[in-house]
Motif scaffolding. Structure first.
Motif, PDB file in Angstrom:
ATOM      1  N   ALA A  92      86.905  36.288   5.403  1.00  0.00           N
ATOM      2  CA  ALA A  92      86.316  37.547   4.946  1.00  0.00           C
ATOM      3  C   ALA A  92      84.913  37.311   4.397  1.00  0.00           C
ATOM      4  N   ALA A  93      84.730  36.247   3.626  1.00  0.00           N
ATOM      5  CA  ALA A  93      83.405  35.936   3.066  1.00  0.00           C
ATOM      6  C   ALA A  93      82.414  35.589   4.180  1.00  0.00           C
ATOM      7  N   THR A  94      82.880  34.893   5.205  1.00  0.00           N
ATOM      8  CA  THR A  94      82.021  34.539   6.340  1.00  0.00           C
ATOM      9  C   THR A  94      81.619  35.796   7.107  1.00  0.00           C
ATOM     10  N   ALA A  95      82.590  36.650   7.410  1.00  0.00           N
ATOM     11  CA  ALA A  95      82.294  37.902   8.124  1.00  0.00           C
ATOM     12  C   ALA A  95      81.358  38.779   7.288  1.00  0.00           C
ATOM     13  N   LEU A  96      81.592  38.831   5.991  1.00  0.00           N
ATOM     14  CA  LEU A  96      80.738  39.620   5.108  1.00  0.00           C
ATOM     15  C   LEU A  96      79.299  39.127   5.163  1.00  0.00           C
ATOM     16  N   ARG A  97      79.099  37.827   5.098  1.00  0.00           N
ATOM     17  CA  ARG A  97      77.738  37.272   5.129  1.00  0.00           C
ATOM     18  C   ARG A  97      77.061  37.599   6.461  1.00  0.00           C
ATOM     19  N   ILE A  98      77.804  37.496   7.555  1.00  0.00           N
ATOM     20  CA  ILE A  98      77.232  37.821   8.872  1.00  0.00           C
ATOM     21  C   ILE A  98      76.815  39.286   8.920  1.00  0.00           C
ATOM     22  N   LEU A  99      77.695  40.178   8.478  1.00  0.00           N
ATOM     23  CA  LEU A  99      77.384  41.603   8.514  1.00  0.00           C
ATOM     24  C   LEU A  99      76.231  41.965   7.588  1.00  0.00           C
ATOM     25  N   GLN A 100      76.162  41.318   6.419  1.00  0.00           N
ATOM     26  CA  GLN A 100      75.052  41.573   5.505  1.00  0.00           C
ATOM     27  C   GLN A 100      73.721  41.167   6.142  1.00  0.00           C
ATOM     28  N   HIS A 101      73.693  39.985   6.752  1.00  0.00           N
ATOM     29  CA  HIS A 101      72.472  39.532   7.418  1.00  0.00           C
ATOM     30  C   HIS A 101      72.124  40.454   8.592  1.00  0.00           C
ATOM     31  N   LEU A 102      73.132  40.834   9.354  1.00  0.00           N
ATOM     32  CA  LEU A 102      72.896  41.708  10.499  1.00  0.00           C
ATOM     33  C   LEU A 102      72.349  43.060  10.031  1.00  0.00           C
ATOM     34  N   PHE A 103      72.937  43.609   8.987  1.00  0.00           N
ATOM     35  CA  PHE A 103      72.459  44.884   8.441  1.00  0.00           C
ATOM     36  C   PHE A 103      71.008  44.746   7.985  1.00  0.00           C
ATOM     37  N   HIS A 104      70.708  43.688   7.263  1.00  0.00           N
ATOM     38  CA  HIS A 104      69.339  43.464   6.775  1.00  0.00           C
ATOM     39  C   HIS A 104      68.364  43.342   7.950  1.00  0.00           C
ATOM     40  N   THR A 105      68.751  42.586   8.967  1.00  0.00           N
ATOM     41  CA  THR A 105      67.882  42.385  10.132  1.00  0.00           C
ATOM     42  C   THR A 105      67.647  43.693  10.866  1.00  0.00           C
ATOM     43  N   LEU A 106      68.704  44.443  11.120  1.00  0.00           N
ATOM     44  CA  LEU A 106      68.583  45.687  11.888  1.00  0.00           C
ATOM     45  C   LEU A 106      67.994  46.835  11.078  1.00  0.00           C
ATOM     46  N   SER A 107      67.903  46.679   9.760  1.00  0.00           N
ATOM     47  CA  SER A 107      67.314  47.708   8.909  1.00  0.00           C
ATOM     48  C   SER A 107      65.794  47.629   8.864  1.00  0.00           C
ATOM     49  N   ARG A 108      65.247  46.560   9.369  1.00  0.00           N
ATOM     50  CA  ARG A 108      63.795  46.381   9.330  1.00  0.00           C
ATOM     51  C   ARG A 108      63.120  47.502  10.104  1.00  0.00           C
ATOM     52  N   SER A 109      62.007  47.958   9.590  1.00  0.00           N
ATOM     53  CA  SER A 109      61.299  49.066  10.239  1.00  0.00           C
ATOM     54  C   SER A 109      60.853  48.704  11.650  1.00  0.00           C
ATOM     55  N   SER A 110      60.577  47.439  11.903  1.00  0.00           N
ATOM     56  CA  SER A 110      60.126  47.046  13.237  1.00  0.00           C
ATOM     57  C   SER A 110      61.244  47.130  14.268  1.00  0.00           C
ATOM     58  N   SER A 111      62.487  47.212  13.828  1.00  0.00           N
ATOM     59  CA  SER A 111      63.594  47.317  14.784  1.00  0.00           C
ATOM     60  C   SER A 111      63.780  48.748  15.269  1.00  0.00           C
ATOM     61  N   SER A 112      63.570  49.708  14.395  1.00  0.00           N
ATOM     62  CA  SER A 112      63.911  51.094  14.722  1.00  0.00           C
ATOM     63  C   SER A 112      63.044  51.692  15.825  1.00  0.00           C
ATOM     64  N   GLN A 113      61.852  51.174  16.026  1.00  0.00           N
ATOM     65  CA  GLN A 113      60.986  51.741  17.060  1.00  0.00           C
ATOM     66  C   GLN A 113      61.458  51.417  18.472  1.00  0.00           C
ATOM     67  N   HIS A 114      62.377  50.470  18.615  1.00  0.00           N
ATOM     68  CA  HIS A 114      62.816  50.046  19.936  1.00  0.00           C
ATOM     69  C   HIS A 114      64.133  50.675  20.370  1.00  0.00           C
ATOM     70  N   TRP A 115      64.803  51.403  19.472  1.00  0.00           N
ATOM     71  CA  TRP A 115      66.125  51.925  19.781  1.00  0.00           C
ATOM     72  C   TRP A 115      66.211  53.411  19.490  1.00  0.00           C
ATOM     73  N   PRO A 116      67.126  54.105  20.184  1.00  0.00           N
ATOM     74  CA  PRO A 116      67.337  55.528  19.863  1.00  0.00           C
ATOM     75  C   PRO A 116      67.755  55.666  18.397  1.00  0.00           C
TER      76      PRO A 116
END
Length: 133
Positions: free
Chosen positions: A39-63
């Motif tokens: 659970a701690a491993t999955a949580l860390r992965i999801l937290q990093h993924l959320f942080h990465t995909l939340s970047r403003s530079s990501s949103s311009q490439h996706w609907p």
């Protein structure tokens, strides 16, 4: 969440030749972890993924709707996993020894950030991150 990632795929495919994109570490796939460690491993992965995909530079490439729906889904899973872990669970108590998977995860997502930077946060680089996710 997987369907949302698929919905974010670009409608047009361009040849995309990037040098040495990071790949998810195989060492994390073949570990027998205690449920709290998993659970701690999955949580860390999801937290990093959320942080990465939340970047403003990501949103311009996706609907925007699919992107927002994915971020909401990730936030929901993060919250759920946080509820699964005991209050006193932290990396030092859950993982002891030299092969701490949380360090491997941190390095992987640091490599993702370096990869995006090296390719100027291009649509091609972001699509690789989407595929990795």
């Amino acid at each position: 969440a997987l369907r949302l990632l698929q919905d974010m795929a670009p409608s047009h495919t361009q040849p995309c030749h990037l040098q040495e994109p990071p790949c998810f570490p195989d060492t994390l796939l073949h570990r027998n972890l205690h449920p709290h460690q998993a659970a701690a491993t999955a949580l860390r992965i999801l937290q990093h993924l959320f942080h990465t995909l939340s970047r403003s530079s990501s949103s311009q490439h996706w609907p925007s709707q699919a992107h927002n729906d994915l971020l909401n889904k990730l936030q929901h899973h993060i919250h759920h996993l946080e509820q699964c872990l005991p209050d006193n669970a932290n990396a030092t108590t859950l993982f002891k020894g030299p092969r701490n998977p949380l360090l491997t995860i941190n390095k992987y997502f640091r490599d993702i950030q370096l990869f995006l930077h090296a390719h100027n946060h291009s649509a091609c680089a972001w699509d690789h991150v989407r595929l990795e996710a």
